[in-house]
Design an enzyme around this catalytic site. Structure first.
Site, PDB file in Angstrom:
ATOM      1  N   LEU A  82     -14.386 -25.817  -2.091  1.00 53.75           N
ATOM      2  CA  LEU A  82     -14.026 -26.326  -2.829  1.00 53.75           C
ATOM      3  C   LEU A  82     -14.185 -25.467  -3.931  1.00 53.75           C
ATOM      4  N   THR A  83     -14.244 -23.477  -3.625  1.00 52.11           N
ATOM      5  CA  THR A  83     -15.351 -23.291  -4.672  1.00 52.11           C
ATOM      6  C   THR A  83     -13.952 -22.282  -5.777  1.00 52.11           C
ATOM      7  N   ASP A 113     -21.039 -28.211   0.702  1.00 51.25           N
ATOM      8  CA  ASP A 113     -21.081 -26.552   1.014  1.00 51.25           C
ATOM      9  C   ASP A 113     -22.310 -26.142   2.479  1.00 51.25           C
ATOM     10  N   THR A 120     -15.630  -8.713   8.575  1.00 50.81           N
ATOM     11  CA  THR A 120     -14.890  -8.254   8.221  1.00 50.81           C
ATOM     12  C   THR A 120     -15.306  -6.669   8.747  1.00 50.81           C
ATOM     13  N   ASP A 121     -13.680  -6.288   8.911  1.00 47.51           N
ATOM     14  CA  ASP A 121     -13.994  -4.188   9.268  1.00 47.51           C
ATOM     15  C   ASP A 121     -14.466  -3.640   8.368  1.00 47.51           C
ATOM     16  N   GLU A 122     -15.194  -4.116   6.923  1.00 47.99           N
ATOM     17  CA  GLU A 122     -15.876  -2.999   5.476  1.00 47.99           C
ATOM     18  C   GLU A 122     -17.600  -3.561   6.081  1.00 47.99           C
ATOM     19  N   TYR A 145     -20.658  -7.524  -0.658  1.00 50.01           N
ATOM     20  CA  TYR A 145     -20.184  -7.909  -0.122  1.00 50.01           C
ATOM     21  C   TYR A 145     -20.727  -8.054   1.168  1.00 50.01           C
ATOM     22  N   LYS A 156     -22.070 -10.017   4.125  1.00 48.13           N
ATOM     23  CA  LYS A 156     -20.920  -9.709   5.778  1.00 48.13           C
ATOM     24  C   LYS A 156     -21.725  -9.188   6.801  1.00 48.13           C
ATOM     25  N   LEU A 209      -5.384  -7.036  -4.193  1.00 47.07           N
ATOM     26  CA  LEU A 209      -4.326  -6.233  -4.543  1.00 47.07           C
ATOM     27  C   LEU A 209      -3.279  -6.973  -4.680  1.00 47.07           C
ATOM     28  N   PRO A 214      -3.309  -2.898 -12.141  1.00 48.24           N
ATOM     29  CA  PRO A 214      -4.260  -1.431 -12.356  1.00 48.24           C
ATOM     30  C   PRO A 214      -4.637  -1.379 -11.025  1.00 48.24           C
ATOM     31  N   ILE A 215      -4.636  -0.158 -11.084  1.00 52.48           N
ATOM     32  CA  ILE A 215      -4.896   0.716  -9.436  1.00 52.48           C
ATOM     33  C   ILE A 215      -6.002   1.489 -10.265  1.00 52.48           C
ATOM     34  N   TYR A 216      -7.246   1.537  -9.370  1.00 49.04           N
ATOM     35  CA  TYR A 216      -8.647   1.749  -9.243  1.00 49.04           C
ATOM     36  C   TYR A 216      -8.603   3.762  -8.733  1.00 49.04           C
ATOM     37  N   HIS A 274     -16.448   2.354  -4.973  1.00 51.37           N
ATOM     38  CA  HIS A 274     -15.584   2.238  -3.672  1.00 51.37           C
ATOM     39  C   HIS A 274     -15.606   2.787  -2.988  1.00 51.37           C
TER      40      HIS A 274
HETATM   41  P1  NAD Z   1     -11.485 -17.067   0.531  1.00 59.38           P
HETATM   42  O1  NAD Z   1     -11.534 -16.795  -0.139  1.00 59.38           O
HETATM   43  O2  NAD Z   1      -9.454 -17.149   0.571  1.00 59.38           O
HETATM   44  O3  NAD Z   1     -11.678 -18.370   1.582  1.00 59.38           O
HETATM   45  C1  NAD Z   1     -13.102 -18.816   1.590  1.00 59.38           C
HETATM   46  C2  NAD Z   1     -13.064 -19.733   1.347  1.00 59.38           C
HETATM   47  O4  NAD Z   1     -14.486 -20.403   1.681  1.00 59.38           O
HETATM   48  C3  NAD Z   1     -12.903 -21.057   0.395  1.00 59.38           C
HETATM   49  O5  NAD Z   1     -12.103 -21.889   1.217  1.00 59.38           O
HETATM   50  C4  NAD Z   1     -13.948 -21.470  -0.192  1.00 59.38           C
HETATM   51  O6  NAD Z   1     -13.963 -22.342  -0.942  1.00 59.38           O
HETATM   52  C5  NAD Z   1     -14.707 -21.356   1.027  1.00 59.38           C
HETATM   53  N1  NAD Z   1     -16.355 -21.609   0.733  1.00 59.38           N
HETATM   54  C6  NAD Z   1     -17.044 -20.580   0.007  1.00 59.38           C
HETATM   55  N2  NAD Z   1     -18.528 -20.888  -0.697  1.00 59.38           N
HETATM   56  C7  NAD Z   1     -18.405 -21.973   0.611  1.00 59.38           C
HETATM   57  C8  NAD Z   1     -19.602 -22.388   1.143  1.00 59.38           C
HETATM   58  N3  NAD Z   1     -21.203 -22.589  -0.296  1.00 59.38           N
HETATM   59  N4  NAD Z   1     -19.536 -23.361   1.498  1.00 59.38           N
HETATM   60  C9  NAD Z   1     -18.270 -23.923   1.809  1.00 59.38           C
HETATM   61  N5  NAD Z   1     -17.205 -23.742   1.819  1.00 59.38           N
HETATM   62  C10 NAD Z   1     -17.252 -22.581   0.526  1.00 59.38           C
HETATM   63  O7  NAD Z   1     -11.530 -15.766   1.431  1.00 59.38           O
HETATM   64  P2  NAD Z   1     -10.414 -15.240   3.479  1.00 59.38           P
HETATM   65  O8  NAD Z   1      -9.681 -14.143   2.562  1.00 59.38           O
HETATM   66  O9  NAD Z   1      -9.791 -16.258   3.243  1.00 59.38           O
HETATM   67  O10 NAD Z   1     -11.611 -15.037   4.025  1.00 59.38           O
HETATM   68  C11 NAD Z   1     -11.818 -16.042   4.919  1.00 59.38           C
HETATM   69  C12 NAD Z   1     -12.914 -15.549   6.258  1.00 59.38           C
HETATM   70  O11 NAD Z   1     -12.329 -14.343   6.646  1.00 59.38           O
HETATM   71  C13 NAD Z   1     -13.914 -14.693   5.256  1.00 59.38           C
HETATM   72  O12 NAD Z   1     -16.402 -14.929   6.308  1.00 59.38           O
HETATM   73  C14 NAD Z   1     -14.144 -13.286   4.631  1.00 59.38           C
HETATM   74  O13 NAD Z   1     -14.928 -12.552   5.197  1.00 59.38           O
HETATM   75  C15 NAD Z   1     -13.565 -13.171   6.768  1.00 59.38           C
HETATM   76  N6  NAD Z   1     -12.184 -11.937   6.072  1.00 59.38           N
HETATM   77  C16 NAD Z   1     -11.328 -11.831   5.109  1.00 59.38           C
HETATM   78  C17 NAD Z   1     -10.266 -10.327   4.981  1.00 59.38           C
HETATM   79  C18 NAD Z   1      -9.842 -10.505   3.741  1.00 59.38           C
HETATM   80  O14 NAD Z   1      -9.062  -9.493   3.982  1.00 59.38           O
HETATM   81  N7  NAD Z   1      -9.797 -11.588   3.396  1.00 59.38           N
HETATM   82  C19 NAD Z   1     -10.608  -9.871   6.287  1.00 59.38           C
HETATM   83  C20 NAD Z   1     -11.757  -9.536   6.971  1.00 59.38           C
HETATM   84  C21 NAD Z   1     -12.836 -10.859   7.454  1.00 59.38           C
HETATM   85  P1  TYD Z   2      -8.902  -5.834  -2.644  1.00 51.81           P
HETATM   86  O1  TYD Z   2      -7.588  -6.477  -2.469  1.00 51.81           O
HETATM   87  O2  TYD Z   2      -9.764  -6.663  -3.063  1.00 51.81           O
HETATM   88  O3  TYD Z   2      -9.889  -6.028  -1.211  1.00 51.81           O
HETATM   89  P2  TYD Z   2     -10.470  -4.773  -0.990  1.00 51.81           P
HETATM   90  O4  TYD Z   2     -11.853  -4.545  -1.431  1.00 51.81           O
HETATM   91  O5  TYD Z   2     -11.789  -5.962   0.079  1.00 51.81           O
HETATM   92  O6  TYD Z   2     -10.584  -4.261   0.184  1.00 51.81           O
HETATM   93  O7  TYD Z   2      -8.638  -4.120  -2.475  1.00 51.81           O
HETATM   94  C1  TYD Z   2      -7.747  -4.010  -1.852  1.00 51.81           C
HETATM   95  C2  TYD Z   2      -7.620  -2.634  -2.526  1.00 51.81           C
HETATM   96  O8  TYD Z   2      -7.342  -2.063  -3.789  1.00 51.81           O
HETATM   97  C3  TYD Z   2      -9.473  -1.364  -2.482  1.00 51.81           C
HETATM   98  O9  TYD Z   2      -8.861  -0.260  -2.497  1.00 51.81           O
HETATM   99  C4  TYD Z   2      -9.127  -1.501  -3.972  1.00 51.81           C
HETATM  100  C5  TYD Z   2      -7.814  -2.104  -4.820  1.00 51.81           C
HETATM  101  N1  TYD Z   2      -7.890  -2.450  -5.971  1.00 51.81           N
HETATM  102  C6  TYD Z   2      -6.784  -1.720  -7.303  1.00 51.81           C
HETATM  103  O10 TYD Z   2      -6.603  -0.595  -6.923  1.00 51.81           O
HETATM  104  N2  TYD Z   2      -6.744  -2.983  -7.737  1.00 51.81           N
HETATM  105  C7  TYD Z   2      -7.480  -3.969  -8.176  1.00 51.81           C
HETATM  106  O11 TYD Z   2      -6.756  -4.698  -9.114  1.00 51.81           O
HETATM  107  C8  TYD Z   2      -7.798  -4.451  -6.679  1.00 51.81           C
HETATM  108  C9  TYD Z   2      -7.474  -6.661  -6.954  1.00 51.81           C
HETATM  109  C10 TYD Z   2      -7.620  -3.705  -5.965  1.00 51.81           C
END
Ligand code: NAD
Ligand code: TYD
Length: 350
Positions: free
Chosen positions: A37-38, A61, A132-134, A157, A161, A197, A212-214, A291
């Protein structure tokens, strides 16, 4: 064998959809949501399953090995679906160590506890790592990420990963653990924390605040509805081959500026504003450091081998998402004020 599945990060955006799917679809499985629960974890995401008899919550944790051992013992964990992570690129730029601690150290800690707990019969258990695909870096010249694309992470990040993915595969190779990894593109949908975003723009359009658009907004992301990702995780967990990697994506690429314009247009309609009103909120700001230009996933393998494909068209998913945010103002108020932490105290008398 009876399954007792530990889902880490189950209170987060994607994790909460995975927990709900598993609790509802598999009443015979015990589903244990382990989450620290961060700021990103919110039990309000799980109201629909809170009373289910096959659902359990453990606040922990993943860096705490002793507590993990207790939880494995208490629930006799048979499998892990690991989603807990620090997930926001911008935060990783200001505080990279937090990402090393949770994403790298926490993952290795969890692998160690699972390996030790399952040591008598490692082959009967699965450690599923959600990534993630990143990790593949940034695409500049067309093409797609496939499962064999070399890792080339560019942000703190994605580096964290990538390291966690490598450790999972190293444990499969070295200790013969059964593991599977999936790498997914950007998710969107209900319960998305409004620092990313799409939810950030929905919230700001609603409140007439700048969008805000980066840079120039030319960066491209491949967007997938979160419930389709949860369905893919269900598919990989049940049908994926141990030792394999599956890429998950929607073949749905958008430039950031085009997505934000679409959100403005849809929200003008829904809020009864004159066409073009919300676009005036678009503000170009300093680009994100380092970026990544473009991400795009080729998800043919999971489609051909496991039969998964996205169920929703993007316009449909975006409508659902905007409608969810407009009708869940309390959720937004709570996450933007941080008061959802109170909910946990109330629920668990903590
Ligand atoms: P999120 O940030 O919304 O949720 C992360 C969760 O992990 C939160 O509930 C947080 O409390 C918990 N957490 C963080 N640190 C912790 C710790 N030390 N111990 C236990 N719990 C902890 O993230 P999300 O967007 O739901 O992503 C979930 C997973 O999917 C991640 O591994 C992320 O890398 C991966 N992922 C996300 C996306 C995306 O677009 N959001 C895409 C591909 C993969
Ligand atoms: P984000 O939602 O942070 O996902 P990720 O960086 O993991 O792809 O950002 C999506 C895209 O939007 C990314 O190219 C960064 C851009 N962005 C903005 O332009 N403005 C914003 O305020 C944020 C949060 C992201």
């Amino acid at each position: 064998m009876h399954k007792s599945i530990l889902i880490t990060g189950g209170a987060g955006f994607i994790g909460s959809h995975v927990v709900q799917l598993f609790v509802d679809k598999y009443p015979d499985y015990k589903i244990i949501n382990l989450d620290a629960l961060t700021y990103a974890g919110n039990l309000e995401n799980l109201k629909s399953v809170q009373e289910a008899s096959n659902y359990f919550f453990e606040k922990a944790d993943i860096q705490d090995a002793d507590l993990l051992k207790e939880i494995f013992e208490k629930h006799q964990i048979t499998d892990v679906i690991h989603l807990a992570a620090e997930s926001h690129v911008d935060r990783s730029i200001t505080d990279p160590l937090a990402f090393v601690k949770t994403n790298v150290f926490g993952t290795v800690n969890l692998l160690n506890v699972a390996k030790e707990f399952w040591k008598e019969n490692l082959q009967d258990h699965l450690f599923y790592h959600v990534s993630t695909d990143e990790v593949y870096g940034s695409l500049h010249d067309g093409g797609f990420f496939v499962e064999t694309t070399p890792y080339d992470p560019q942000s703190p990040y994605s580096a964290s990963k990538a390291a966690s993915d490598h450790f999972v595969r190293a444990y499969a190779n070295t200790y013969k653990m059964r593991t599977v990894v999936s790498n997914c593109s950007n998710n969107y949908g209900p319960n998305h924390f409004p620092e990313k975003l799409i939810p950030l723009c929905i919230n700001n359009i609603k409140n007439n605040k700048p969008l805000p658009i980066y840079g120039k907004g030319e960066n491209v992301r491949d967007w997938l509805f979160v419930k389709d990702h949860a369905r893919a995780i269900d598919t990989v967990f049940h049908k994926g081959k141990a030792g394999e990697t599956y890429n998950i994506g929607g073949f749905n690429e958008w430039k950031n500026i085009d997505i934000v314009r679409l959100l403005c247009q849809k929200m003008d309609e829904k809020l009864g504003r004159e066409a073009g009103t919300s676009e005036q909120l678009i503000t170009f700001v300093k680009d994100r450091a380092g970026h990544d230009l473009r991400y795009a996933i080729d998800s043919s393998k999971i489609k051909n081998e496991l039969g998964w494909e996205p169920s929703l068209q993007f316009e449909e998913g975006i409508e659902l998402t905007i409608d969810w945010y407009l009708s869940n103002q309390d959720w937004l108020d709570h996450v933007t004020s941080g008061s959802y932490q109170e909910y946990y105290k109330e629920l668990y008398n903590a």
